[in-house]
Every structure is written in structure tokens, then in C-alpha cells.
Write a protein that holds these residues in place. Structure first.
Motif, mmCIF file in Angstrom:
data_model
loop_
_atom_site.group_PDB
_atom_site.id
_atom_site.type_symbol
_atom_site.label_atom_id
_atom_site.label_comp_id
_atom_site.label_asym_id
_atom_site.label_seq_id
_atom_site.Cartn_x
_atom_site.Cartn_y
_atom_site.Cartn_z
ATOM 1 N N UNK A 1 23.572 74.876 -94.972
ATOM 2 C CA UNK A 1 22.454 74.334 -95.676
ATOM 3 C C UNK A 1 21.547 73.677 -94.707
ATOM 4 N N UNK A 2 20.078 73.229 -94.600
ATOM 5 C CA UNK A 2 19.164 72.632 -93.651
ATOM 6 C C UNK A 2 19.447 71.178 -93.396
ATOM 7 N N UNK A 3 20.523 70.584 -93.871
ATOM 8 C CA UNK A 3 20.959 69.200 -93.615
ATOM 9 C C UNK A 3 20.028 68.179 -94.233
ATOM 10 N N UNK A 4 19.294 68.534 -95.290
ATOM 11 C CA UNK A 4 18.417 67.567 -95.941
ATOM 12 C C UNK A 4 19.212 66.591 -96.829
ATOM 13 N N UNK A 5 20.392 67.011 -97.304
ATOM 14 C CA UNK A 5 21.131 66.199 -98.261
ATOM 15 C C UNK A 5 21.473 64.824 -97.746
ATOM 16 N N UNK A 6 21.809 64.717 -96.477
ATOM 17 C CA UNK A 6 22.243 63.436 -95.926
ATOM 18 C C UNK A 6 21.147 62.391 -95.961
ATOM 19 N N UNK A 7 19.887 62.814 -96.033
ATOM 20 C CA UNK A 7 18.784 61.858 -96.013
ATOM 21 C C UNK A 7 18.192 61.622 -97.399
ATOM 22 N N UNK A 8 18.782 62.209 -98.445
ATOM 23 C CA UNK A 8 18.397 61.932 -99.838
ATOM 24 C C UNK A 8 16.958 62.325 -100.166
ATOM 25 N N UNK A 9 16.488 63.419 -99.576
ATOM 26 C CA UNK A 9 15.134 63.895 -99.882
ATOM 27 C C UNK A 9 15.044 64.337 -101.338
ATOM 28 N N UNK A 10 16.023 65.090 -101.808
ATOM 29 C CA UNK A 10 15.966 65.599 -103.184
ATOM 30 C C UNK A 10 15.993 64.459 -104.198
ATOM 31 N N UNK A 11 16.706 63.384 -103.900
ATOM 32 C CA UNK A 11 16.714 62.229 -104.815
ATOM 33 C C UNK A 11 15.316 61.639 -104.938
ATOM 34 N N UNK B 1 18.767 60.987 -87.838
ATOM 35 C CA UNK B 1 18.733 61.972 -88.921
ATOM 36 C C UNK B 1 19.558 63.164 -88.457
ATOM 37 N N UNK B 2 19.957 64.052 -89.384
ATOM 38 C CA UNK B 2 20.732 65.228 -88.969
ATOM 39 C C UNK B 2 19.987 66.033 -87.904
ATOM 40 N N UNK B 3 20.707 66.503 -86.889
ATOM 41 C CA UNK B 3 20.060 67.215 -85.795
ATOM 42 C C UNK B 3 20.775 68.470 -85.355
ATOM 43 N N UNK C 1 14.596 68.238 -83.833
ATOM 44 C CA UNK C 1 14.570 68.619 -85.238
ATOM 45 C C UNK C 1 15.057 67.512 -86.161
ATOM 46 N N UNK C 2 15.552 66.415 -85.586
ATOM 47 C CA UNK C 2 15.792 65.223 -86.400
ATOM 48 C C UNK C 2 14.509 64.412 -86.549
ATOM 49 N N UNK C 3 13.685 64.365 -85.503
ATOM 50 C CA UNK C 3 12.430 63.601 -85.569
ATOM 51 C C UNK C 3 11.509 64.086 -86.690
ATOM 52 N N UNK C 4 11.283 65.407 -86.870
ATOM 53 C CA UNK C 4 10.355 65.816 -87.939
ATOM 54 C C UNK C 4 10.833 65.479 -89.342
ATOM 55 N N UNK C 5 12.137 65.285 -89.546
ATOM 56 C CA UNK C 5 12.599 64.832 -90.854
ATOM 57 C C UNK C 5 12.075 63.430 -91.150
ATOM 58 N N UNK D 1 21.272 55.864 -90.658
ATOM 59 C CA UNK D 1 20.806 57.163 -91.130
ATOM 60 C C UNK D 1 19.554 57.023 -91.995
ATOM 61 N N UNK D 2 18.583 57.885 -91.743
ATOM 62 C CA UNK D 2 17.390 57.952 -92.586
ATOM 63 C C UNK D 2 17.777 58.088 -94.056
ATOM 64 N N UNK D 3 17.230 57.214 -94.904
ATOM 65 C CA UNK D 3 17.416 57.292 -96.350
ATOM 66 C C UNK D 3 16.032 57.471 -96.961
ATOM 67 N N UNK D 4 15.612 58.717 -97.070
ATOM 68 C CA UNK D 4 14.251 59.018 -97.518
ATOM 69 C C UNK D 4 13.983 58.437 -98.895
ATOM 70 N N UNK D 5 14.932 58.578 -99.797
ATOM 71 C CA UNK D 5 14.752 58.085 -101.163
ATOM 72 C C UNK D 5 14.469 56.583 -101.170
ATOM 73 N N UNK D 6 15.316 55.825 -100.485
ATOM 74 C CA UNK D 6 15.137 54.372 -100.467
ATOM 75 C C UNK D 6 13.848 53.977 -99.769
ATOM 76 N N UNK D 7 13.482 54.681 -98.702
ATOM 77 C CA UNK D 7 12.257 54.348 -97.973
ATOM 78 C C UNK D 7 11.028 54.563 -98.852
ATOM 79 N N UNK D 8 11.004 55.637 -99.611
ATOM 80 C CA UNK D 8 9.856 55.905 -100.489
ATOM 81 C C UNK D 8 9.844 54.910 -101.645
ATOM 82 N N UNK D 9 11.017 54.570 -102.180
ATOM 83 C CA UNK D 9 11.084 53.546 -103.229
ATOM 84 C C UNK D 9 10.524 52.219 -102.737
#
Length: 997
Positions: free
Chosen positions: A343-353, A572-574, A617-621, A664-672
Motif C-alpha cells: 500500500x503507499x504508506x499513507x495509513x500511518x499518517x491518518x490522511x484518510x481520517x 513520515x513513512x519513507x 518521499x517522506x518530506x512530500x507527505x 510521526x506525522x499525524x495529518x488528521x490531528x494537524x488539520x484539526x
């Protein structure tokens, strides 16, 4: 031959080793001093003094160690401490005393968290009543992250780690917020490193000290008395206005601040009639007079920039020496080719959430966050805009070029815009752009980037030579605002040393000051200490390391142990990150096939997508996550974005900050947090910063020797003391043109080899060295063996090594002496990960743990991502501190961690956590839920009280016991017995080990 030296300074964070390789005591041929430029003395070596703390003396070839190679001290070597990089005096924070204040001094440690309000009155003690009605009496109080505090009738206050304090009756001191302080009626104020301060006089007029400067407004006079000296440096001018002001007083430029060490070496070895390319950095944007000065010394032309205060020239040694003496010249740097940090390793950073979050969607006009309206620049090898994943969203696609060879005169960089594909040779930039903002159109959305609605600006720097990269930064500074660029991703690094005067750092600082978020990959030079990309060390950029599953990737560059600046911002995942494949034959696409990276892609997707591994490829996430944050809140500044990313990141114990930064980058929490600042995610970090653990770097040990060709090599012994957390061994050799290749092997006291490294020798200053890092090494004499891998073809090679020992110091705890050594280590690990804290001078190992304390330990020390809803889920969890812990656990991506709780009901946060509840929560946090449920109804024959455990939960108990998370009490599990603090210390230590596998 061997010489071993133990240095005496205990707090050395960097070191420059200078080796005289075959030149004995030769004197310097180049002398560089602050403001005075370069002096040629005709001898062999190089001496740099006073140039931003860079000290290099008497060497043709020198080896750089420590904080990315150069010890930075003084005005441009920034040392920052504390959570926000602000140094404050007192007990980990702000110390305030006065005639009428409160005195709070650490008694036996009463800690209150998450109180909505605390009132303290009287002289003899403190009375506190909690939300549960329990009344407490104490002599002292420690408060972590309160919503508000009111204090009256007291003598002095010492406060630390708080968002805001209001004090009345204490000489009128009022403090609110983290970035501003208002004080009235104070007799004296001393402040260091504050973001901004407003002082109000008795008549209502204010004195304002804004960021990066000093301004006094509304004052009739400003008087300075008792000062021996007042200096103003780095200012273009000082003006007097008002009555009696007849002229402007202009300060002198400070002259040369630094010289690229590699350029200095090149100048030292150059023949008189040869030339070299160099970037001349000025203190301000160069004028026609500066161009005339360059022509006067014989430089007929070069590349000037529209916004960057720099000119790229070709000159002889004598010409560059004369240029260095111009008062407007700030630094000189040689041109170099920068390195891609592949899978593209997006799950660990909670993008879909983040995309599914209903609150964010309502806040975003009914649309899921996607980066819509935000433009991200990709300064890389280019972007293939013909890829369907970028259709209609590549705002500009620019091929950067250089007019250096165009002839006489100073021309601006050439560029070609509107090209459909600027990434025909490499493909690296297209993959990076796909991770940021690919739509996933060619995969049915499966391989969409983090911000599929963002616009992309492609800036192709070709082979990433320094001058082309500077052209890209200049494009952003001169035209980026018109293009709407708010984020720029830089997935490249340099084998160089950190220097605030480097033109890349000058450019990124200018961008940050203009509101552009700069994201850098941390580099792929790990795992030794001090391998961080020097451009990623700038305190105004976001630096991103890489994770591989649950542990930091072996290639991800590390910073310096205990440093607040020289470390990644977050990770972030790399590994095997999926993004768009550029069309045609290209390097990155070929690597994806050649290294079998694309094996996990469906055959139908291989023509359009590829995989890459590296911090590239971790930086662009993170760049994509910032685009989502700016869509949610366009008013965020780069400093605010960086702070939010760090506060909302998931802590990654047992890794240290120099490895993973904030976590670890937590995209969901950062956007919240960007959309709803009142939710206060990450406020537990202030408590963690109260330093229950002090990290110590022992004095450096330096060894020198000669490696003979062939099988003989060179050996020495290194003594590792008891309690060492990390031991770093680095070797370096030179001069930089040496062809020898050395390998480093390290064996433990028992003779077992624990490290064997032989990296490829890269060009440049930092290319000829090897690093090894030992985690938790056993005490004793370790053997260091160095061999010349060229065998008999090599030549005798002088080598210098540095050994760094890192350990921790813990507070005195009177009640842990009777514990076993293993139990004490569990206690210490719980302190290092901030899962638990001392209770005054005790640890209280037998005390029970509440359900909210267990939840907090899982968030801080068990890698549970943070989450905070808009309204409480449970009727008895209302204060923010407890809410963050409980809500994060019950909204975990793995599902609710605590069983038997229903939304709208009670969580019982202050009730003891029993061992059964702990078993379920720990197993789920470890990701072992499937294993546990597969063992449901299995008999627990080894436990005498198995019948008292509900059948559906027996699998959790079985896994908890077999994995070592919880130990039976003799032959019984005792499911209803409260979990103790010692139990929790052991459980979190084991959990952290499981999560890294």
C-alpha cells in the motif's frame, strides 16, 4: 601508532577535528577573519577564525564532526532550548517573584492536570477540590497545562509549561498566551528569546518589542544607564527622527561572515591563473555599485538574481580574495551538485481520517479537505504535467537554466515556462509531486497524494546544481507570490556543513519570512549522529525523517543528541512510497523496476506509478499535510504550522528526538488543530518538557592512528560505562582528494561484532568518514577495528576517530532501591518516554493507576495517535487533559482500546484500571487484536483463575501474558486487581519494543 585523548568539556555539542596530513606544522595559506575577508599567506593550511564560530586552523585537509561539521557560536549559530526554541530562566519555564505573589516550590510532588480552574487562598496551605468532589490539602502544587488559574494574596509564583496565567493582587502581573506577555507595575523585567513582549506604563502608553527587533513606541525618553557598551550589528541603517534630527546614521556592514570550507580548500590549491565558480552572498540585495565593484576586481559578468541577495561569478583566486574584503559581502560559497534523498504508506499518517472527518468537512464548506486553493512548489528534477494525476492542476512548469556563459555583464537566470514535461531524465520530481498532490486518476483514486486538490508548481533544477537550485528559490521569491505558492518541497541535501550564511539557508529564511512553508528531507546519511541534511537544520524549515514500519529507517539521517535544533522536525513513512511515474525512460522509474520496488503494484498500475525509498518521499507527505492545514486555515504562519505539526505528532518512544523529532506525522490531528485551535491537541508536551530526565553527553574521546594497507589495519579499545544509552563512533580521514576507502567494525566486550560499516565515499568535505551508533551497549571495553578496503592497493592512511557517549540522569526516587535492576530499568524507560512521572522524591511503584492515567500513558508512550472531538464523548470526561487521552484511545485507528464503554455513557476516568481492562487496551494498542480474538475461548490452563475471565476476553489475557505485557501473580492473573505503576512501567516498555518490530 595510537594516541587517545579524553576532552575535559562536558557539554560539547560539536567538534571540528583538524588533521595535519603530511604537512607537520605548516602554517596557514588562507586566513579568514570576520569582516576582514581572506588573506593569502603563501603557506599550506587554512585558518578560519571568528566566522560564525567556524574554527579551522593549519590544515590542508580537515575532517568535520559534531553538529553537522561546524561548531556554530555567536550571533549566527543559534542555540535554542525549550519547547518552542525559547530559552527561559527558572524551573523549566518562567520564574516570577514579587512582594505579593505566590510561592510554589516542589514539595513531594502534587501534580494536577486538566483542571478547568483552581482557586488557592490563605497562607498556610492549598486546598483543592476536584471534579469528583474529593478535597485535597497540600503545601505545594505543580499544574500542567491548565485552562486557567486565579491566585490571590500570595508572595511569589514560579510557573512553567503553561498556556496562560492570570494573577491578581500580586503587583498586577497578567500573562496570557504563549507568544505574548503583558506586565504592569513591575519593578524590573528580564526576558530572553521571547516571540513578542508588550509592556504597559502607568499612564497607559505601551512599549512594544516585536519579533526580530526592538521598537519602543509612545515613550518620551528611553534611558540606558550603567551600560559599558551598546552595539548594533547587521543593521543597514540607524535613523534619528523627530526634533533635532538632522541626518541619518548608517551602520557599517559587518563584512565577511563565512566561507564555504570546500571553496577555501579549492582556493588554497588553485594555480594563480585558474578560475572557480562561486556564489557571492551580500548583506542585502546587490546594487549597481556592487556590480561595479565586481567588475573593478576583474569579474566581467555573472548571474544575478531578482530577489536573492547573491551573484554567481567565475573568478580567479585573487579576485575572490579581493571580493571577500568588500564590506557588503556576507559569505562565499562554491557551486556544488546537491544530492537527491531517495500500500503507499499513507495509513500511518491518518490522511484518510482527515478526509472523512465530518467536523472538517462542515468547516470546509461541505467538502473534504484536499488542499484545494493551496499551491505547492516542487523544487526538484521537474514534473511531468502530462500525467493524468496532475490534469489541470500544474499552475506553472518551469525549466531553470543559467546564463553564466552568456558573456560579459550580469544577467538574470534563464528559465523556460509552460513546458508539459520538465522531468524527462530523472523522474524524481514527478514521484515527489505525486506523493504531494496526485489525484490517483490512473488508479481509481487508490494512489492519490496527500493533497489531491492542491495546485502544483514544477521547478526543474535539472541535476540540482547549487546555482540552479538558487534560481528556483529566486523564482519563488520574485514570482511565487503571484503564483500563490504557500509551500515548497525540497527533497535534496548537500554533503556540507550547516552555515546560516549559506545561500540556500538565506533563501529559505527569506521565503519563511514571506509566509512560505519550506519542507526539507532530513537526508539519507543515517544512522550515525550528526548526519542531518545541513539545509534541514535551519530552525525556520520543517525537516522530515523517514520511518520503516514501526522504527526509524536505517538510512534516515539523525541529528545531534540532546540538541533542540539539529534534529528532524518529525518523521513520515519513507520506504516504498508510491507516486506518479514520469513518462518515458527515466532514472527513478528504472530504479523502481530494477530494485523490485514495483512488485507490490498491480500490473495495470505499473506504467503510471512507481515506488521510491528515502527521505525524499517522506518530506512530500508533510508538504501535502501542510497544504491541507492551509486549506483549513489560510492565516497560519510558517512558525505556527511548524508548531502544530510538532504538537500533534505521535510520540515514537523508545526513539529519541535526534532520530525522529516530535514523532510521526499525524495529518488528521494537524488539520484539526489548524481548523479548531481551541481543541488544544498536544498540550501534554509541556508536561513532558518539564525534564524528569536529563540527558548528558560525556566528554568526547578522540583517537588517532594510521591504517596500513593490506589486512593489518588499525585497532583500538573504547571503554563504554554502565548506563550508556547510545555510543557513537565516527572516523574520518583526508585530505578530501584521498583515494583510500576505510571500513569500520566494532565488537562488544565478548568479541561479538555489533557494527560493520563501509559507506561509499562521496565527493566533498564530509565524504570520507564512517559512522556507527550502538544502542544500549553493554559496559566494558569495545574493540574498534579499521581496515583499508582497497587492500594492498591502498596507501598508509592517517585516521582520526571520535567516540561520543550519551546517558541519562534521573531524579532521586527513594522507593526504587529495593526493585530489581530490570524493574528499575522499566521505571527509567517510563520516565524517558514520559509515560509516567515521579511523585516528588518517590516513584510509588505499588500505587494503582487510574483509567485516565493508563490512557495518557498509551498516548504519550504507546504511540496512540492524538484526537480531540468537538464535544465530549463521555459525560464524565470534560477537562481537556483527560479528554485528549481518553478520546484518543477510544478513537484509535485500531478501534476503541478500552472495552465496555459506550458513547454518551461514563468512562470512569478516576477509577482504578484493573488488569483485565489493561490487558485489552495494551494488546489493541500493540496491534495484536486479531491474534487475541483468534484465541477467544481458548483455555487458559496455566492460570488458576481463568474461569473468572470472560470467555471473549481470554484471548487478550493470553496474548498479554505471552507477549510479556503483563505478568501473572504467581499462577493467577487476578483480572480485577488494580494495575500498579510498576506494572504500567513494564507494560509500556514492552509495548514500545513490540511497536518497533
Amino acid at each position: 601508532m595510537c594516541k587517545s585523548i579524553r576532552t575535559s568539556a562536558r557539554q560539547i555539542t560539536s567538534l571540528v577535528l583538524v588533521t595535519l596530513l603530511g604537512f607537520g606544522s605548516a602554517s596557514a595559506g588562507i586566513v579568514i577573519t570576520t569582516g576582514d575577508g581572506i588573506a593569502m599567506t603563501g603557506a599550506d593550511g587554512i585558518a578560519m577564525t571568528g566566522a560564525d564560530g567556524i574554527a579551522m586552523t593549519g590544515a590542508d585537509g580537515f575532517l568535520s564532526f559534531g553538529v553537522n561539521g561546524i561548531a556554530m557560536t555567536g550571533a549566527d549559530g543559534i542555540a535554542m532550548t525549550g519547547a518552542d526554541g525559547i530559552a527561559m530562566t527558572g524551573a523549566d519555564g518562567i520564574a516570577m517573584t514579587g512582594a505579593d505573589g505566590i510561592a510554589m516550590t516542589g514539595a513531594d510532588g502534587i501534580a494536577m492536570t486538566g483542571a478547568d480552574g483552581i482557586a488557592m487562598t490563605g497562607a498556610d496551605g492549598i486546598a483543592m477540590t476536584g471534579a469528583d468532589g474529593v478535597r485535597y490539602q497540600a503545601d505545594s502544587l505543580v499544574v500542567s497545562q491548565p485552562s486557567g488559574i486565579a491566585m490571590t494574596g500570595v508572595d511569589s509564583v514560579t510557573a512553567y509549561g503553561v498556556n496562560g496565567i492570570a494573577m491578581t493582587g500580586a503587583d498586577g502581573i497578567a500573562m496570557t498566551g504563549a507568544d505574548g506577555i503583558a506586565m504592569t507595575g513591575a519593578d524590573g523585567i528580564a526576558m530572553t528569546g521571547a516571540d513578542g513582549v508588550v509592556a504597559k506604563a502607568a499612564d497607559g502608553r505601551t512599549f512594544s518589542l516585536p519579533v526580530n527587533g526592538l521598537r519602543v513606541t509612545g515613550a518620551d525618553t528611553v534611558t540606558v544607564t550603567g551600560a559599558n557598551d551598546i552595539r548594533v550589528t547587521g543593521a543597514d541603517s540607524i535613523r534619528r527622527t523627530g526634533p533635532g534630527a538632522s541626518s541619518a546614521v548608517t551602520a557599517q556592514y559587518s563584512g565577511l561572515r563565512s566561507v564555504d570550507p570546500e571553496l577555501a580548500i579549492a582556493l588554497d590549491r588553485m594555480a594563480d591563473d585558474s578560475t572557480v565558480n562561486a556564489v557571492v552572498v551580500f548583506h542585502r540585495h546587490p546594487t549597481d555599485a556592487d556590480l561595479a565593484d565586481l567588475q573593478r576586481v576583474g569579474v566581467i559578468g555573472g548571474t544575478r538574481f531578482r530577489a536573492l541577495p547573491a551573484i554567481y561569478v567565475t573568478g580567479t583566486r585573487d579576485q575572490l580574495v579581493e571580493i571577500s574584503r568588500l564590506p557588503t559581502v556576507r559569505s562565499l560559497h562554491g557551486n556544488r551538485t546537491l544530492q537527491l534523498t531517495e500500500d503507499p504508506a499513507r495509513g500511518a499518517t491518518n490522511v484518510e481520517r482527515a478526509r472523512r472527518d465530518a467536523d472538517l468537512t462542515r468547516h470546509n464548506s461541505g467538502l473534504p479537505v484536499s488542499g484545494r486553493g493551496v499551491t505547492v512548489a516542487v523544487l526538484d528534477t521537474g514534473v511531468d504535467a502530462t500525467h493524468a494525476d496532475f490534469a489541470g492542476r500544474v499552475a506553472h512548469n518551469v525549466k531553470l537554466a543559467d546564463a553564466q556563459t552568456a558573456g560579459a555583464g550580469f544577467a538574470y537566470p534563464a528559465s523556460v515556462e509552460g513546458l508539459p514535461n520538465t522531468d524527462q531524465a530523472y523522474g524524481h520530481g514527478t514521484l515527489v509531486a505525486g506523493v504531494i498532490g496526485g489525484s490517483g486518476a490512473r488508479s481509481g483514486g487508490h494512489y492519490a497524494g496527500v493533497a489531491p486538490g492542491a495546485r502544483i508548481v514544477g521547478l526543474s533544477a535539472g541535476d540540482l546544481s547549487l546555482v540552479h537550485v538558487l534560481g528556483g528559490f529566486d523564482y519563488l521569491l520574485s514570482q511565487g507570490a503571484a503564483a500563490g505558492v504557500r509551500v515548497v518541497n525540497c527533497s535534496f541535501s548537500a554533503a556540507a556543513v550547516y552555515d546560516a550564511n549559506d545561500p540556500v539557508n538565506v533563501a529559505t529564511k527569506m521565503l519563511a519570512d514571506r509566509g512560505v512553508n519550506v519542507v526539507f528531507s532530513a537526508g539519507n546519511a543515517g544512522p550515525g549522529l550528526h548526519t542531518l541534511n545541513p539545509y534541514a537544520a535551519a530552525p525556520w524549515v520543517v525537516s522530515v525523517g523517514a520511518m520503516e514500519g514501526g522504527r526509524v529507517a536505517s538510512f534516515s539521517s539523525r541529528g545531534s543528541f540532546g540538541s533542540a535544533q539539529f534534529r528532524p522536525t518529525l518523521v513520515a513513512p519513507g520506504v516504498r512510497v508510491v507516486g506518479a511515474r514520469a513518462s518515458g525512460a527515466n532514472v527513478t522509474g528504472a530504479e523502481g523496476v530494477g530494485f523490485n520496488h514495483d512488485a507490490g503494484l498491480a500490473p495495470a498500475h505499473v506504467p503510471y506509478y512507481t515506488q521510491g525509498t528515502g527521505t525524499s518521499f517522506s518530506a512530500p507527505q508533510v508538504a501535502g499535510a501542510i497544504a491541507l492545514m492551509l486549506e483549513a486555515n489560510p492565516r497560519l504562519t510558517p512558525a505556527e504550522v511548524r508548531e502544530i505539526l510538532q504538537r500533534t505528532a505521535t510520540p515514537l518512544a523508545p526513539h529519541f528526538a535526534h532520530e525522529v523529532g516530535a514523532g510521526m506525522l499525524n495529518t488528521h490531528a494537524a488539520v484539526l488543530e489548524a481548523a479548531f485551535p481551541s481543541r488544544l491537541l498536544g498540550h501534554f508536551r509541556a508536561k513532558a518538557d518539564n525534564a524528569h530526565v536529563r540527558y548528558v553527553a560525556e566528554p568526547l574521546e578522540i583517537f588517532t592512528g594510521t591504517v596500513a594497507p593490506g589486512a593489518g589495519g588499525y585497532e583500538t579499545r573504547v571503554e563504554v560505562p554502565e548506563g550508556t544509552l547510545l555510543a557513537s563512533v565516527q572516523i574520518g580521514w583526508g585530505p578530501i582528494w584521498s583515494l583510500n576507502d576505510l571500513g569500520l567494525a566494532i565488537s562488544d566486550p565478548g568479541g561479538i561484532r555489533r557494527a560493520d560499516v563501509n559507506a561509499i565515499n562521496l565527493p566533498g568535505l564530509a565524504g570520507r568518514r564512517e559512522r556507527a551508533l550502538l544502542a544500549r551497549p553493554a559496559a566494558g571495553a569495545w574493540r574498534v577495528a579499521i581496515k583499508n578496503t582497497l587492500g594492498l592497493v591502498g596507501t598508509p592512511q592517517d585516521v582520526t576517530g571520535v567516540v561520543e557517549i550519551m546517558r541519562a540522569e534521573y531524579p532521586q526516587m527513594r522507593d526504587i532501591a529495593a526493585l530489581t535492576a530490570a524493574q528499575r530499568e522499566d521505571v527509567f524507560q517510563s520516565l524517558r518516554s514520559h509515560a509516567l512521572a515521579p511523585a516528588g522524591h518517590n516513584f510509588r511503584p505499588a500505587a494503582s493507576v487510574t483509567r485516565s492515567e493508563l490512557a495518557a500513558a498509551l498516548v504519550v508512550g504507546g504511540r496512540v495517535p492524538q484526537y480531540m472531538p468537538g464535544a465530549p464523548t463521555f459525560r464524565d470526561v470534560r477537562d481537556r487533559t483527560t479528554m485528549l487521552a481518553v478520546e484518543s484511545c477510544q478513537h484509535s485507528p485500531r478501534g476503541p482500546l478500552f472495552h465496555g464503554t459506550d458513547a454518551g455513557g461514563s468512562f470512569s476516568p478516576h477509577a482504578p484500571a484493573d488488569r483485565l481492562a489493561a490487558a485489552v487496551a495494551l494488546v489493541r494498542a500493540a496491534g495484536l487484536q486479531a491474534e487475541a480474538e483468534a484465541k477467544a475461548n481458548d483455555p487458559l490452563l496455566q492460570l488458576t483463575d481463568a474461569a473468572s475471565i470472560p470467555a471473549l476476553l481470554r484471548g487478550y489475557v493470553s496474548v498479554a501474558v505471552s507477549r510479556g505485557l503483563l505478568a501473572p501473580d504467581q499462577s493467577a492473573f487476578r483480572p480485577q486487581t488494580p494495575l500498579t505503576r510498576l506494572d504500567l512501567a513494564r507494560a509500556t516498555s514492552v509495548l514500545q519494543e513490540l511497536l518497533t518490530k
